[in-house]
Design an enzyme around this catalytic site. Structure first.
Site, PDB file in Angstrom:
ATOM      1  N   GLU A  12       0.834  -1.205   0.000  1.00 27.85           N
ATOM      2  CA  GLU A  12       0.000   0.000   0.000  1.00 27.85           C
ATOM      3  C   GLU A  12       0.869   1.255   0.000  1.00 27.85           C
ATOM      4  OE1 GLU A  12      -3.991  -0.611   2.353  1.00 27.85           O
ATOM      5  OE2 GLU A  12      -2.311  -1.382   3.550  1.00 27.85           O
ATOM      6  N   LYS A  33     -11.824   4.043   1.657  1.00 23.67           N
ATOM      7  CA  LYS A  33     -10.741   3.313   1.010  1.00 23.67           C
ATOM      8  C   LYS A  33     -11.417   2.273   0.114  1.00 23.67           C
ATOM      9  CE  LYS A  33      -6.397   1.266   2.583  1.00 23.67           C
ATOM     10  NZ  LYS A  33      -5.647   0.882   3.795  1.00 23.67           N
TER      11      LYS A  33
END
Length: 121
Positions: free
Chosen positions: A21, A99
């Site tokens: 990420e 997200k």
């Protein structure tokens, strides 16, 4: 209390607890609700008595794109703090950070954190 909405602000950033990420990044969406007494601004037709949307957007963009955090919770908390510090007229702020594609298994549209912070009396 009156409300100002900034909906669906989209950013690309490098937040998350997983190494990929932080390297690859991902999309984030932020919704912001600012609560304030806007009567004086409306009666006087005066932006100085309200919140400049561009300034609020810039604060969110700086927090989301200018830093790297493990937790979406930290993003929301920092946006809340910055908004309350910058705009004296704002009594309460609600922040939702979405997200859309976290690296977890399963079928879902997104994950999100929403928090509300009030100016200390």
């Amino acid at each position: 209390m009156d409300k100002i909405y900034l909906n669906g602000m989209e950013f690309y950033a490098y937040h998350g607890v997983y190494e990929e990420e932080n390297k690859l990044g991902q999309h984030f969406t932020v919704d912001l609700v600012l609560e304030a007494d806007l009567k004086e601004a409306a009666l006087e037709d005066n932006l100085e008595k309200s919140v400049n949307y561009a300034d609020a957007y810039a604060i969110v963009k700086d927090v989301v794109e200018g830093n790297t955090y493990d937790l979406v919770e930290t993003i929301a908390e920092n946006i809340s703090l910055q908004v309350l510090n910058h705009f004296a007229i704002v009594d309460q702020v609600k922040v939702k950070v979405v997200k859309p594609n976290p690296p977890i298994p399963g079928h879902y549209q997104s994950v999100a954190i929403e928090m509300t912070r009030r100016r200390a009396e």
